[in-house]
Design a protein around this motif. Structure first.
Motif, mmCIF file in Angstrom:
data_model
loop_
_atom_site.group_PDB
_atom_site.id
_atom_site.type_symbol
_atom_site.label_atom_id
_atom_site.label_comp_id
_atom_site.label_asym_id
_atom_site.label_seq_id
_atom_site.Cartn_x
_atom_site.Cartn_y
_atom_site.Cartn_z
ATOM 1 N N GLY A 152 8.035 31.971 68.631
ATOM 2 C CA GLY A 152 9.007 31.142 67.918
ATOM 3 C C GLY A 152 8.489 29.734 67.671
ATOM 4 N N LYS A 153 9.037 29.107 66.639
ATOM 5 C CA LYS A 153 8.571 27.778 66.221
ATOM 6 C C LYS A 153 8.789 26.711 67.283
ATOM 7 N N LYS A 154 9.947 26.717 67.898
ATOM 8 C CA LYS A 154 10.281 25.690 68.897
ATOM 9 C C LYS A 154 9.348 25.788 70.114
ATOM 10 N N ASN A 155 9.187 27.002 70.633
ATOM 11 C CA ASN A 155 8.305 27.194 71.789
ATOM 12 C C ASN A 155 6.844 26.958 71.421
ATOM 13 N N ALA A 156 6.447 27.358 70.205
ATOM 14 C CA ALA A 156 5.065 27.139 69.761
ATOM 15 C C ALA A 156 4.751 25.652 69.752
ATOM 16 N N ALA A 157 5.694 24.839 69.293
ATOM 17 C CA ALA A 157 5.478 23.387 69.263
ATOM 18 C C ALA A 157 5.320 22.832 70.671
ATOM 19 N N LYS A 158 6.185 23.266 71.602
ATOM 20 C CA LYS A 158 6.093 22.793 72.999
ATOM 21 C C LYS A 158 4.758 23.195 73.615
ATOM 22 N N LEU A 159 4.432 24.484 73.484
ATOM 23 C CA LEU A 159 3.222 25.006 74.111
ATOM 24 C C LEU A 159 1.961 24.399 73.498
ATOM 25 N N ALA A 160 1.957 24.232 72.185
ATOM 26 C CA ALA A 160 0.791 23.663 71.503
ATOM 27 C C ALA A 160 0.526 22.242 71.965
ATOM 28 N N GLU A 161 1.579 21.481 72.168
ATOM 29 C CA GLU A 161 1.404 20.104 72.633
ATOM 30 C C GLU A 161 0.804 20.077 74.034
ATOM 31 N N ILE A 162 1.311 20.918 74.909
ATOM 32 C CA ILE A 162 0.816 20.969 76.287
ATOM 33 C C ILE A 162 -0.622 21.473 76.333
ATOM 34 N N LEU A 163 -0.906 22.513 75.539
ATOM 35 C CA LEU A 163 -2.219 23.158 75.565
ATOM 36 C C LEU A 163 -3.217 22.532 74.596
ATOM 37 N N GLN A 164 -2.781 21.526 73.862
ATOM 38 C CA GLN A 164 -3.627 20.783 72.923
ATOM 39 C C GLN A 164 -4.299 21.711 71.910
ATOM 40 N N LEU A 165 -3.463 22.430 71.154
ATOM 41 C CA LEU A 165 -3.977 23.274 70.099
ATOM 42 C C LEU A 165 -3.014 23.273 68.923
#
Length: 118
Positions: A98-111
């Protein structure tokens, strides 16, 4: 601790050439002298790894990025606020990211979050 793999050059280009079959080997030798690699015998990764489910690329990207960041699912859950079982389900293609979780995870994982929206 995980080992870093050799980084590939980011300024590479893939070239497809058409010409006389008789000059194929000559062209390959000339391109090799310029630093190119003959990949004509390579296989697309989807053909090489049929065991990877269709549509699970985002989950594999998530798992790979988490390992690269040296985070457990539990620690990523703490940092993101996403339940650990949901992260497991995302990695195993049992739950969409999902878009919301992808944004959170991408920020944390730097991707790039687009990698998680496959």
């Amino acid at each position: 601790m995980l080992e870093h793999t050799k980084k590939h050059p980011t300024d590479s280009v893939q070239i497809c050439l058409t010409g006389p079959a008789a000059n194929r080997e000559k062209a390959i030798r000339a391109m090799k002298r310029l630093g190119f690699t003959d990949t004509s015998g390579s296989v697309p990764w989807r053909d090489a790894f049929p065991e990877l489910e269709q549509g699970s690329e985002a989950g594999h990207a998530l798992r790979g990025a988490r390992h690269r960041a040296e985070l457990t699912q539990a620690r990523l859950a703490e940092l993101s606020g996403i339940p650990q079982r949901h992260i497991s389900e995302m990695e195993n293609a049992k739950r969409s990211i999902g878009k919301k979780n992808a944004a959170k995870l991408a920020e944390i994982l730097q991707l790039d979050k687009r990698l998680l929206l496959g």
